[in-house]
Design a protein around this motif. Sequence first.
Motif, short mmCIF file in Angstrom:
data_model
loop_
_atom_site.label_atom_id
_atom_site.label_comp_id
_atom_site.label_asym_id
_atom_site.label_seq_id
_atom_site.Cartn_x
_atom_site.Cartn_y
_atom_site.Cartn_z
N LEU B 33 50.16 20.27 46.99
CA LEU B 33 49.37 19.57 47.99
C LEU B 33 48.46 18.48 47.37
CD1 LEU B 33 47.74 20.01 50.71
CD2 LEU B 33 46.48 21.67 49.77
N SER B 296 40.09 22.46 47.42
CA SER B 296 39.43 22.84 48.80
C SER B 296 38.42 21.99 49.11
CB SER B 296 39.55 24.32 49.08
OG SER B 296 38.66 24.58 49.77
N ALA B 297 37.66 21.66 47.85
CA ALA B 297 36.38 20.80 48.37
C ALA B 297 36.56 19.48 47.71
CB ALA B 297 35.49 21.42 47.27
N PHE B 330 43.01 34.99 48.36
CA PHE B 330 42.27 34.99 49.50
C PHE B 330 42.29 33.62 50.11
CE2 PHE B 330 38.04 34.30 51.84
CZ PHE B 330 37.94 35.52 52.50
N ILE B 331 42.43 32.62 49.41
CA ILE B 331 42.36 31.20 49.72
C ILE B 331 43.56 30.78 50.66
CG2 ILE B 331 43.50 30.07 47.71
CD1 ILE B 331 41.26 28.28 47.77
N GLY B 332 44.45 31.52 50.54
CA GLY B 332 45.59 31.03 51.57
C GLY B 332 47.03 30.30 50.91
N PRO B 333 47.91 30.29 51.70
CA PRO B 333 49.30 29.71 51.32
C PRO B 333 49.27 28.52 50.90
CG PRO B 333 49.40 30.05 53.90
CD PRO B 333 47.92 30.57 53.21
N GLU B 334 48.39 27.60 51.45
CA GLU B 334 48.48 26.11 50.88
C GLU B 334 47.94 26.17 49.42
OE1 GLU B 334 46.50 27.45 53.10
OE2 GLU B 334 44.48 26.73 53.27
N TYR B 335 47.58 27.06 48.87
CA TYR B 335 47.25 27.06 47.21
C TYR B 335 48.20 27.92 46.67
CZ TYR B 335 43.18 24.60 49.42
OH TYR B 335 42.41 23.91 50.09
N TYR B 337 51.49 30.32 47.65
CA TYR B 337 52.39 30.31 48.89
C TYR B 337 52.89 31.67 49.15
CZ TYR B 337 55.70 29.36 52.37
OH TYR B 337 56.52 29.25 53.58
N THR B 367 46.33 37.24 52.68
CA THR B 367 46.04 36.99 54.14
C THR B 367 47.22 36.95 54.92
OG1 THR B 367 46.46 34.66 53.81
CG2 THR B 367 43.98 35.45 53.24
N HIS B 369 48.43 34.85 56.85
CA HIS B 369 49.36 33.72 56.88
C HIS B 369 49.97 33.05 55.77
CE1 HIS B 369 45.36 32.04 55.67
NE2 HIS B 369 45.65 30.90 55.62
N ALA B 370 49.93 34.10 54.63
CA ALA B 370 50.75 33.95 53.22
C ALA B 370 51.72 34.81 53.62
CB ALA B 370 49.79 34.33 52.22
N GLU B 371 52.91 34.42 52.70
CA GLU B 371 54.14 35.05 52.77
C GLU B 371 54.17 35.97 51.58
OE1 GLU B 371 56.84 34.67 54.39
OE2 GLU B 371 55.63 33.17 55.67
#
Lengths: 274, 462
Positions: B33, B296-297, B330-335, B337, B367, B369-371
């Motif tokens: 990303l 993320s920031a 916690f932060i999600g699949p964009e970090y 996956y 989360t 939305h993560a795999e």
Amino acid sequence: MSDLVVVNPWEGLRRLTQARIALGRAGVSIPTKPLLDFQFAHARARDAVHLPMDREGLCARMEAAQFPVIELHSAAPDRTTYLQRPDLGRKLGADSREKLGALAAKGAHGFDIAFVVADGLSAFAVNEHALSMLEAIRPKLTEAGWRMAPVALVEQGRVAIGDEIGAMFGAEIVVILIGERPGLSAPDSLGLYMTYAPRVGLTDEARNCISNVRPEGQSFAAAAHRLDYLLKEAKRRKLSGVDLKDESEMKVLPTEGKQDQTNFLISEGVSPRA
Amino acid sequence: MTYAQSVGGRTYRFPDLKTLLAKASPARSGDYLAGVAAEDDSERAAAQMALADLPLKTFLNEVVVPYEDDEVTRLIVDRHDAAAFAPVSSLTVGDFRNWLLGAEADEAALTKLSAGITPEMAAAVSKLMRVQDLILVARKCRVVTRLRNTIGLAGRLSTRLQPNHPTDDPAGIAASILDGLLYGSGDAVIGINPATDSVPAVCALLTMLDEVIHKYEIPTQSCVLTHVTTSIEAINRGVPVDLVFQSIAGTEAANKSFGVDLAVLKEGREAALALKRGTVGDNVMYFETGQGSALSANAHHGVDQQTCEARAYAVAREFHPLLVNTVVGFIGPEYLYNGKQIIRAGLEDHFCGKLLGLPMGCDICYTNHAEADQDDMDMLLTLLPAAGCSFIMGIPGSDDIMLNYQTTSFHDALYVREVLGLRMAPEFESWLIRKGVFEGADHPHPRKTLSSMFAPALARIA
């Protein structure tokens, strides 16, 4: 349950919370029934992530409730891209930016407040609750004589997209209503994020957040009470974010129904339940 | 300075240190990303070879975020202890890995070394390590902290009891606290994520936790995980605060996005120390971190997310925390996956933190939305305590009904203690046995019958 499972004598506590307490144990492990209940809930939450926003239905209901709407889309073309590219979900797609720019140029510019409704990670939450939340806060704003921008309905949006939209509307404050990541027990939580003087490039410290808004969580009335306090304070002090503490006192509100208000671990004497 | 590696008939070039580190980092979505990841597996392997040949001293001469622009870099450089660094000062990153795996690097040597290691050195060597290396070396590091009990002793695994409730309802929170205590959870901290940062609401929760801990004489500490400035405000209002919490990250700009800097963290720590609430020690800070927070920031300066994460530990160790928790999934699949990326990241964070001298725990989580799923978490749950992890989370049935993610359950801690022969903090364990919640001196486990200590409380809601 069979005697293969050790039952917890504190099962009565379950009526106090939706948390998965008093599950009992098989050895020291989770017994089969709660294990399978959990797996089903996880499967449902996974499905909720991929549900699309009901754009047509939402538009129709909002217009019927006297909320003018503008439909927008982020720069993330689809769900798969959205999940892996948060940067694209934070900004408007080129067509939407043009559309909003044209509307602003025609005079839709210079508002006290702009509301943005975005699917986020749970379109389910937005489909179900966004209109109820807007209706809960509107009387407080009407009373204060605030000028409200058309509601921006955004697909594949993340929190920061509200700042771009608020800035294009020339709004003093923007509030985004967005579907939070679905949980096992709460696939329909709405989050509210407020920014004073919105502009592209702001980060979380510039925003105030109210989370878990849904009938079984923080009620629309309670959220509206908090939001109203934050909005008025933001306008008065000309700021938002970490410098603006939420000092709203929730005890003045009617209690939210089903739950006990005292902590039975420490309170003595009377049963809290009538 | 440019770095190069010739291998397989090709020469790979890396324009600077941060690029070399990023390209050598095991694959994860956040680095893609950010656009800093290796182009392909061959470039990644070549970067790891180039990194292995790099003298450790390089990190004292080249920084990944400019000294002038970033107070975290200044902290790292200004606090470096050259004497502590001496035993490994002549090594390359590759030989540093060899040294860490060897017998010379025992508990005492690693304790002495920590002040001489920078976050970037720890991150660099971790990128050359397999999962088993991350476990073996971390297991040799010993970090013990204290406030009202002792966390991090050999053979111990503590838990944070996390009784979150979506509306901070006192009875709902109390129900989860009682469930957790009866399953032996809460020796690291009883810590609530509040639904809002409202000062009156935070003060009410702090007061309630203090009352519970005192009424039942529980040898543990409490925390409401609110912004440091809110904790300071609560202290100013005379409310009992055991631990001051803050999320932190590895660059000044990322910390600014959390609304903090080193000065306000210092202020928070001093306010908590002044209350003198410890009985056996004075570690009064609780930090949370996680790979991806800087990106993320938009505050990562082109540095890969694992190196950014290690830099957050430089911030943490400045304030002698009781607990540092990497909230890995916690932060999600964009970090991160999927399960594979989450598992490796959790072990990297734990290793880097322990090498830098921190009391590392891990929120083993994902989360929706993560795999990832419960099987992935079971793997990390089994690996981290094998690596000597100080603490994990404990929550009813793995389901956080406030934060909407899944973390480890009370049952999970009992499982892994049984499999690996681990025990909870000694003061807390004695209390559970004394009060009739657990039984068995050598192998403490929950009793089938209810402790009389809680009978009056249960009678109140009957």
